[in-house]
Enzyme design. Structure first.
Site, PDB file in Angstrom:
ATOM      1  N   ASP A  63      -0.537  23.508  23.826  1.00 51.93           N
ATOM      2  CA  ASP A  63       0.281  23.679  25.034  1.00 51.93           C
ATOM      3  C   ASP A  63       0.022  25.027  25.710  1.00 51.93           C
ATOM      4  O   ASP A  63      -1.085  25.556  25.640  1.00 51.93           O
ATOM      5  CB  ASP A  63       1.768  23.553  24.624  1.00 51.93           C
ATOM      6  CG  ASP A  63       2.598  22.862  25.679  1.00 51.93           C
ATOM      7  OD1 ASP A  63       2.810  23.488  26.719  1.00 51.93           O
ATOM      8  OD2 ASP A  63       3.017  21.725  25.488  1.00 51.93           O
ATOM      9  N   HIS A 100       6.814  26.256  29.008  1.00 53.16           N
ATOM     10  CA  HIS A 100       6.687  24.836  28.644  1.00 53.16           C
ATOM     11  C   HIS A 100       6.477  24.651  27.135  1.00 53.16           C
ATOM     12  O   HIS A 100       7.177  23.864  26.491  1.00 53.16           O
ATOM     13  CB  HIS A 100       5.515  24.248  29.436  1.00 53.16           C
ATOM     14  CG  HIS A 100       5.288  22.784  29.213  1.00 53.16           C
ATOM     15  ND1 HIS A 100       4.397  22.322  28.277  1.00 53.16           N
ATOM     16  CD2 HIS A 100       5.821  21.687  29.811  1.00 53.16           C
ATOM     17  CE1 HIS A 100       4.393  20.986  28.310  1.00 53.16           C
ATOM     18  NE2 HIS A 100       5.247  20.581  29.237  1.00 53.16           N
ATOM     19  N   ALA A 151      -2.742  10.223  26.555  1.00 56.70           N
ATOM     20  CA  ALA A 151      -1.814   9.173  26.123  1.00 56.70           C
ATOM     21  C   ALA A 151      -2.441   7.784  26.230  1.00 56.70           C
ATOM     22  O   ALA A 151      -2.187   6.913  25.396  1.00 56.70           O
ATOM     23  CB  ALA A 151      -0.539   9.245  26.967  1.00 56.70           C
ATOM     24  N   SER A 165       6.774  15.224  28.853  1.00 61.41           N
ATOM     25  CA  SER A 165       6.473  16.374  27.976  1.00 61.41           C
ATOM     26  C   SER A 165       7.590  16.594  26.962  1.00 61.41           C
ATOM     27  O   SER A 165       7.360  17.037  25.841  1.00 61.41           O
ATOM     28  CB  SER A 165       6.355  17.660  28.791  1.00 61.41           C
ATOM     29  OG  SER A 165       5.082  17.813  29.318  1.00 61.41           O
TER      30      SER A 165
END
Lengths: 393, 80
Positions: free
Chosen positions: A138, A173, A269, A322
């Site tokens: 991340d 984040h 994904a 997320s």
């Protein structure tokens, strides 16, 4: 002055008086003062004579500073002899309040809806994720945050942008995602070990090559779960191959389904079986309007209005797939800790709570950490429950 | 203009000698950054379009690297 304004002003004065009274002699106190915006520099230089400046705010005409008990008393009563110069510089004096996260009477924080929703509290009665390594690929992680500091060992991870081993978050984040995975109070698996692999920059973007290098780092360092709360509508076959090889070697890859809101693919994904794709739902277990609907979606998890750790020891509420993905990473960590045999991917889907029939929207359903742990400890438990339900029906 | 590309030998993926050879070639072509991803038999390099053409002529599989982004929305509400 209106009644409401007067009451607020009275409250502020009482707070200031009480703060000074509670301040021990020799101790210090933080004050916030309103100054004349046109003479801010002059006011700051006067205040410097009485204490240590903490913040000079640009967007409001206030200055905060720390001073000792005796000066705090004098400043609060600026008409007192010796403070006349100060009295001309200040408009209003207030005590800085101290904020705390809410706590229950038992000393635990209030129950968080997102953790309740997936049965994390029940699951944590049987497993904590102890011995399980989760890598947060991340923007980095603020590993000094009180929620997270206990999750990191000597090796913090790696910063692929700056090529060093201090992967500190400068966006927020990654810290939020890490808190959901394993935060002490805000996380699903607070016993697990975290690693921060920083490849997204301050603005939240990064290169595929660094993402691949992060996956490789996981394989080389015995990581069990890689959380990937990022994506792109395009992806190289190199990244797909990296995820495939990693999954074949036992790394559980969990990724966010994407926030485009339509029938769009977001990679990693959408890579298929090698990656667990996580869609987002709200507190009522309804599809989050921004969450991508795609054939590769495997499961759903809370992703709207999620509170977790943030930069500088603070907490923040964010939306996004997320935020959904780390609920699954944490749940998988709990299950792996107690899993007797079999595949965690099968276990994850088999124990989901059915929340809708459209596979492209919800995948197999809402992740349930409690069911995963129960089934991992005693295989067949939830099959038995389903059988009893069907007979009763 | 230089961009990042993933490059791998079409024939023998992951053979160390092949990747050594590829890295030497990339050095000759003036790659400004080279990173080997051994576990997938691929090399990432920052090269110009002319170099991409030469790599493809020699039978290498070349594909561009994409930008990835964090997937969150909305303003944060720090609550300390």
């Amino acid at each position: 002055m209106k009644n409401a304004d007067y009451r607020l002003e009275l409250k502020r004065r009482n707070h200031l008086r009480k703060s000074i009274e509670e301040c021990r002699p020799g101790g210090s106190l933080e004050l916030i003062v309103e100054v004349d915006g046109r003479k801010k520099d002059r006011a700051v230089s006067v205040i410097e004579g009485f204490g240590k400046i903490r913040h000079v705010y640009d967007f409001i005409d206030y200055v905060s500073f720390e001073c000792d008990f005796r000066d705090a008393y004098g400043i609060a009563n600026v008409s007192t002899r010796g403070y006349s110069e100060l009295s001309r510089a200040l408009r209003r004096v207030e005590a800085s309040s101290v904020f705390h996260a809410p706590k229950t009477v038992e000393g635990c924080r209030v129950e968080l809806w997102n953790l309740s929703c997936i049965g994390a509290y029940e699951a944590r009665g049987y497993a904590s994720g102890a011995g399980i390594k989760i890598a947060v690929i991340d923007t980095g992680v603020d590993y000094s945050h009180p929620e997270l500091s206990g999750r990191f060992g000597r090796v913090k991870g790696y910063d692929f942008i700056r090529s060093n081993d201090e992967p500190v978050d400068m966006n927020g984040h990654g810290t939020h995602v890490a808190g959901i995975c394993a935060g002490t109070d805000y996380g699903v698996a607070p016993g697990s070990t975290l690693y921060s692999l920083r490849f997204l920059d301050e603005l939240g973007s990064g290169s595929e090559s660094d993402a691949i290098a992060s996956v490789e780092w996981c394989l080389e360092n015995g990581v069990h779960i890689a959380n990937m709360s990022f994506g792109s509508s395009l992806a190289s076959s190199a990244f797909e191959q990296a995820c495939y090889v990693a999954a074949e070697n036992g790394l559980v890859l969990v990724a966010a389904a994407g926030n485009d809101g339509g029938e769009y693919a977001s990679y990693p994904a959408a890579f298929g079986e090698s990656v667990i794709a996580v869609a987002a739902v709200d507190r009522y277990k309804r599809h989050a309007e921004f969450s991508n609907m795609f054939i590769t979606n495997d499961v759903s998890a809370p992703g709207v209005g999620i509170e977790s750790s943030y930069l500088g020891g603070s907490y923040a509420v964010l939306d996004g797939t997320s935020m959904a993905a780390p609920h699954v990473s944490g749940s998988v960590a709990l299950a792996i800790e107690v899993l007797a045999s079999g595949s965690v991917n099968d276990l994850l889907e088999r124990t989901c709570e059915e929340i809708g029939y459209d596979r492209e929207v919800f995948g197999a359903g809402l992740v349930r950490a409690d069911r995963m742990v129960a089934e991992a400890v005693k295989p067949g438990f939830y099959g038995l429950v389903d059988m009893i339900k069907s007979i009763a029906w | 203009m230089e961009n990042g590309y993933f490059i791998r030998p079409e024939s023998c993926e992951g053979i160390v000698e092949e990747l050594d050879c590829l890295e030497s070639l990339l050095a000759e072509l003036g790659a400004s950054f080279v990173r080997r991803h051994s576990f997938i038999g691929t090399v990432y390099a920052v090269v110009d379009e002319e170099a991409v053409g030469k790599l493809e002529e020699r039978g290498y599989f070349v594909e561009p690297s994409n930008e990835l982004r964090a997937l969150y929305r909305g303003a944060s509400q720090p609550s300390q």
